[in-house]
Write a protein that holds these residues in place. Structure first.
Motif, PDB file in Angstrom:
ATOM      1  N   GLU A   1       0.819  -1.216   0.000  1.00  0.00           N
ATOM      2  CA  GLU A   1       0.000   0.000   0.000  1.00  0.00           C
ATOM      3  C   GLU A   1       0.851   1.263   0.000  1.00  0.00           C
ATOM      4  O   GLU A   1       0.419   2.298  -0.497  1.00  0.00           O
ATOM      5  CB  GLU A   1      -0.949  -0.011   1.197  1.00  0.00           C
ATOM      6  CG  GLU A   1      -2.046  -1.058   1.070  1.00  0.00           C
ATOM      7  CD  GLU A   1      -2.869  -1.245   2.341  1.00  0.00           C
ATOM      8  OE1 GLU A   1      -2.431  -0.764   3.430  1.00  0.00           O
ATOM      9  OE2 GLU A   1      -3.933  -1.874   2.258  1.00  0.00           O
ATOM     10  N   GLN A   2       2.053   1.174   0.546  1.00  0.00           N
ATOM     11  CA  GLN A   2       2.972   2.322   0.593  1.00  0.00           C
ATOM     12  C   GLN A   2       3.836   2.421  -0.662  1.00  0.00           C
ATOM     13  O   GLN A   2       4.709   3.273  -0.752  1.00  0.00           O
ATOM     14  CB  GLN A   2       3.865   2.223   1.833  1.00  0.00           C
ATOM     15  CG  GLN A   2       3.114   2.364   3.127  1.00  0.00           C
ATOM     16  CD  GLN A   2       3.984   2.043   4.351  1.00  0.00           C
ATOM     17  OE1 GLN A   2       5.079   1.499   4.253  1.00  0.00           O
ATOM     18  NE2 GLN A   2       3.465   2.385   5.519  1.00  0.00           N
ATOM     19  N   GLY A   3       3.595   1.529  -1.625  1.00  0.00           N
ATOM     20  CA  GLY A   3       4.336   1.584  -2.874  1.00  0.00           C
ATOM     21  C   GLY A   3       5.640   0.802  -2.870  1.00  0.00           C
ATOM     22  O   GLY A   3       6.380   0.831  -3.858  1.00  0.00           O
ATOM     23  N   GLN A   4       5.930   0.093  -1.806  1.00  0.00           N
ATOM     24  CA  GLN A   4       7.142  -0.733  -1.742  1.00  0.00           C
ATOM     25  C   GLN A   4       6.790  -2.147  -2.223  1.00  0.00           C
ATOM     26  O   GLN A   4       6.926  -3.123  -1.503  1.00  0.00           O
ATOM     27  CB  GLN A   4       7.688  -0.753  -0.313  1.00  0.00           C
ATOM     28  CG  GLN A   4       8.116   0.621   0.172  1.00  0.00           C
ATOM     29  CD  GLN A   4       8.660   0.565   1.584  1.00  0.00           C
ATOM     30  OE1 GLN A   4       9.546  -0.226   1.881  1.00  0.00           O
ATOM     31  NE2 GLN A   4       8.116   1.411   2.458  1.00  0.00           N
ATOM     32  N   THR A   5       6.357  -2.201  -3.473  1.00  0.00           N
ATOM     33  CA  THR A   5       5.756  -3.431  -3.988  1.00  0.00           C
ATOM     34  C   THR A   5       6.740  -4.588  -4.135  1.00  0.00           C
ATOM     35  O   THR A   5       6.367  -5.734  -3.899  1.00  0.00           O
ATOM     36  CB  THR A   5       5.043  -3.165  -5.322  1.00  0.00           C
ATOM     37  OG1 THR A   5       5.917  -2.442  -6.188  1.00  0.00           O
ATOM     38  CG2 THR A   5       3.789  -2.331  -5.108  1.00  0.00           C
TER      39      THR A   5
END
Length: 167
Positions: free
Chosen positions: A19-23
């Protein structure tokens, strides 16, 4: 910390990372969790989703399939698996599997506009343009809050049934 608490904390952390973009980091953690908990449908769903977000559709498929294979998913997550897997099959050019998956989702979640929209895309890709347009028109009239669409609902629904009608 018990095994369940450890699993829950690790899963929450991985979802938060996604969700924080640290996929990529989320994907790595979810793959490790899926190996540790191979029967856990929620972990499998989240791992599929993490792969999908990164454009790794082929790698997402086994996780999504595993997520649908057993109990334990919330209704919302089960809906997400149908949508994710159906869409992923479509992107991979596996149109018949896409149609089967999306229709399976609609059997559980009838008239869901998101599933209907992805079904329409898969129908189009499978060469079933007429049914794709019908599906989109019916979805539009059933889900639109637009006053003009609502005022023409019966006409749109009528023509959706017979796209060649000129009356």
């Amino acid at each position: 910390m018990s095994g369940d608490q450890e699993r829950d904390a690790a899963l929450s952390q991985a979802v938060r990372l996604r969700e924080q973009g640290q996929t990529e980091r989320a994907r790595e953690e979810l793959v490790a969790l899926a190996q540790r908990y191979p029967q856990d449908t929620e972990v499998a769903y989240q791992a599929g989703w993490a792969h999908d977000v990164l454009g790794l559709e082929a790698e997402a498929v086994p996780f999504y399939e595993r997520a649908l294979s057993g109990p334990g998913l919330s209704e919302e997550d089960r809906h997400g698996v149908f949508l994710g897997l159906g869409s992923t099959y479509r992107v991979l050019g596996r149109f018949e599997l896409s149609l089967r998956t999306l229709r399976g989702g609609l059997a559980e979640f009838p008239q869901d506009p998101a599933l209907q929209a992805f079904l329409a895309m898969a129908l189009y890709n499978a060469g079933q343009g007429r049914e794709a347009v019908q599906t989109l028109l019916k979805t539009l009239t059933a889900s639109s809050a637009d006053l003009r669409v609502r005022s023409y609902r019966s006409a749109i629904d009528h023509y959706a049934e017979d796209l060649d009608a000129m009356e």
